[in-house]
Design an enzyme around this catalytic site. Structure first.
Site, short mmCIF file in Angstrom:
data_model
loop_
_atom_site.label_atom_id
_atom_site.label_comp_id
_atom_site.label_asym_id
_atom_site.label_seq_id
_atom_site.Cartn_x
_atom_site.Cartn_y
_atom_site.Cartn_z
N LYS A 1 0.83 -1.20 0.00
CA LYS A 1 0.00 0.00 0.00
C LYS A 1 0.87 1.27 0.00
O LYS A 1 2.08 1.20 0.23
CB LYS A 1 -0.93 -0.01 1.22
C1 LIG Z 1 -5.49 -4.05 1.01
C2 LIG Z 1 -6.94 -3.87 1.10
C3 LIG Z 1 -7.68 -4.25 2.22
C4 LIG Z 1 -7.12 -5.05 3.35
O1 LIG Z 1 -5.93 -4.65 3.85
P1 LIG Z 1 -4.90 -5.68 4.53
O2 LIG Z 1 -4.06 -4.74 5.33
O3 LIG Z 1 -4.13 -6.33 3.42
O4 LIG Z 1 -5.66 -6.62 5.36
C5 LIG Z 1 -9.03 -3.95 2.25
N1 LIG Z 1 -9.63 -3.32 1.23
C6 LIG Z 1 -8.97 -2.97 0.12
C7 LIG Z 1 -9.70 -2.26 -0.96
C8 LIG Z 1 -7.61 -3.25 0.00
O5 LIG Z 1 -6.97 -2.93 -1.12
#
Ligand SMILES: *Cc1c(COP(=O)(O)O)cnc(C)c1O
Length: 398
Positions: A186
């Site tokens: 992210k």
């Molecule tokens: C990455 C993501 C999540 C979940 O995040 P994690 O930290 O990987 O559990 C939820 N929603 C969206 C749209 C994402 O891209």
């Protein structure tokens, strides 16, 4: 795209602060920790930056969403409306609290179509959860109006849009609760981690306890804490929070690079590829610019474009229609309701519709969409080369 592309001495320094005290736990051990509280510091930074009253760190974006639902009292059999285009975590998090995911169409903004949301509301609907996919905003004015009209919660899945804004307000602050992911890929990363933000004191106190076995954090030490309700362990460690703190301080630098590079590539394409169609963005200025998304005239052409771009070295292009993680077409585990432990009957019933349900509007849009991740580390030469190759391929195929 991801902050890991630019790890620096800043992240190393924060981690070393923690290792020097040896206290990896965010709570307690006050005698040893020499006033090092990285998780707390990151929460304060998020609150200041996003102008929001409370931030609560949790172990992931997935647990951020589950916690948001739990503190808002959304659970067994409650319906939550979300888009067919998201990451699987969005519906996993709903199922974790036994809520029923109600998937509805996206529009050309690649986010929730407000009309589809309206049509999906039933007496069981409790919340609408827009997902700000690929760095840009859902139609929050329209969605907030629908929620207000029907007395529904607006919970933002802003996991892919850290730092993006909508009409001057940071995403995640417009709904009653906003959820972020700081997983490894992210915009801001701490390896694994996430956060919930809210202006509600009540939700904040509940989130603080829920993410730590229900501890009220009011005792003189952990042993003296009371447990007014049941919780779970969704805590973050000080080590990961330390990485997140350094990364979060650099958010504006990351966004400046993404926005500049994206702008230049998009401008060049607009100029050179007549009629090229881009994703609708509800507020261009506030786009976090992690991706450049565009449409090809047909499904076949999109598939072909993705192949040609990839073969020509234009890496990081996603054709979501063919992808297992982000679009309903290939969510076979959800459609077949493949679970390890039995679901409550009402959730099972709610999921049963996906075995056969079709989403022609979403298919029409997602089958033609390609998103290219914007790297933080491309050189001038690489950007130019990318632009030239993209123009050549897209002109030939458009
Ligand atoms: C990455 C993501 C999540 C979940 O995040 P994690 O930290 O990987 O559990 C939820 N929603 C969206 C749209 C994402 O891209």
């Amino acid at each position: 795209m991801p902050g890991f592309e630019l790890f620096s001495d800043a992240e190393r320094k924060e981690v070393m602060d923690v290792l020097e005290t040896g206290v990896l736990m965010r709570f307690g051990f006050d005698g040893q920790r020499k006033n090092v509280f990285k998780a707390k510091e990151l929460e304060s930074s998020i609150e200041r930056k996003f102008s929001v009253k409370h931030a609560q760190l949790v172990s992931s974006g997935t647990t951020a969403i589950s916690t948001a639902l739990a503190v808002a009292g959304v659970g067994a059999g409650d319906e939550v409306i979300l888009p067919t285009f998201t990451f699987v975590a969005s519906f996993e998090a709903l199922l974790a609290v036994n809520a029923v995911p109600v998937l509805v169409d996206v529009d050309k903004s690649l986010t929730l179509d407000p009309e589809a949301v309206r049509k999906a509301i039933t007496p069981k609907t409790k919340a609408v959860m827009p997902v700000h996919m690929c760095g840009a905003q859902a139609d929050l004015d329209a969605l907030a109006a629908i929620c207000k009209e029907h007395g529904l919660l607006l919970i933002e899945d802003a996991c892919q849009a850290t730092g993006a804004t909508y009409k001057g307000q940071y995403l995640g602050t417009i709904g009653q609760l906003g959820c972020f992911s700081f997983d490894y890929v992210k915009t801001v990363t701490m390896g694994e981690g996430g956060a919930i933000i809210t202006n509600s004191d009540d939700y904040a106190i509940k989130a603080d306890g829920y993410a730590d076995h229900g501890h009220d954090h009011l005792g003189v030490d952990r042993g003296a804490d009371l447990h007014p309700f049941l919780g779970l362990n969704y805590r973050v460690s000080e080590l990961t929070a330390a990485v997140g703190l350094a990364q979060f301080r650099r958010l504006d630098d990351f966004l400046a690079i993404q926005r500049d590079v994206k702008r230049r590539i998009k401008d060049a394409l607009i100029e050179a590829v007549p009629g090229m169609e881009f994703r609708v963005i509800h507020d261009e200025v506030g786009d976090n610019a992690s991706h450049l998304s565009f449409f090809l005239p047909s499904f076949e052409k999109a598939r072909e474009a993705r192949r040609l771009l990839n073969d020509a070295g234009v890496t990081g292009c996603f054709h979501w229609f063919d992808n297992n993680w982000h679009y309903i077409r290939n969510w076979h585990h959800l459609k077949q309701c493949s679970v390890l432990s039995p679901l409550p009957a009402e959730v099972k019933e709610g999921l049963a519709v996906y075995a056969t349900k079709e989403f022609p509007q979403s298919d029409q849009i997602i089958s033609r969409a390609i998103s290219m991740g914007i790297s933080l580390t491309w050189t001038e030469e690489q950007i130019q080369q990318r632009i030239n190759t993209m123009i050549e391929i897209l002109k030939s195929i458009y």
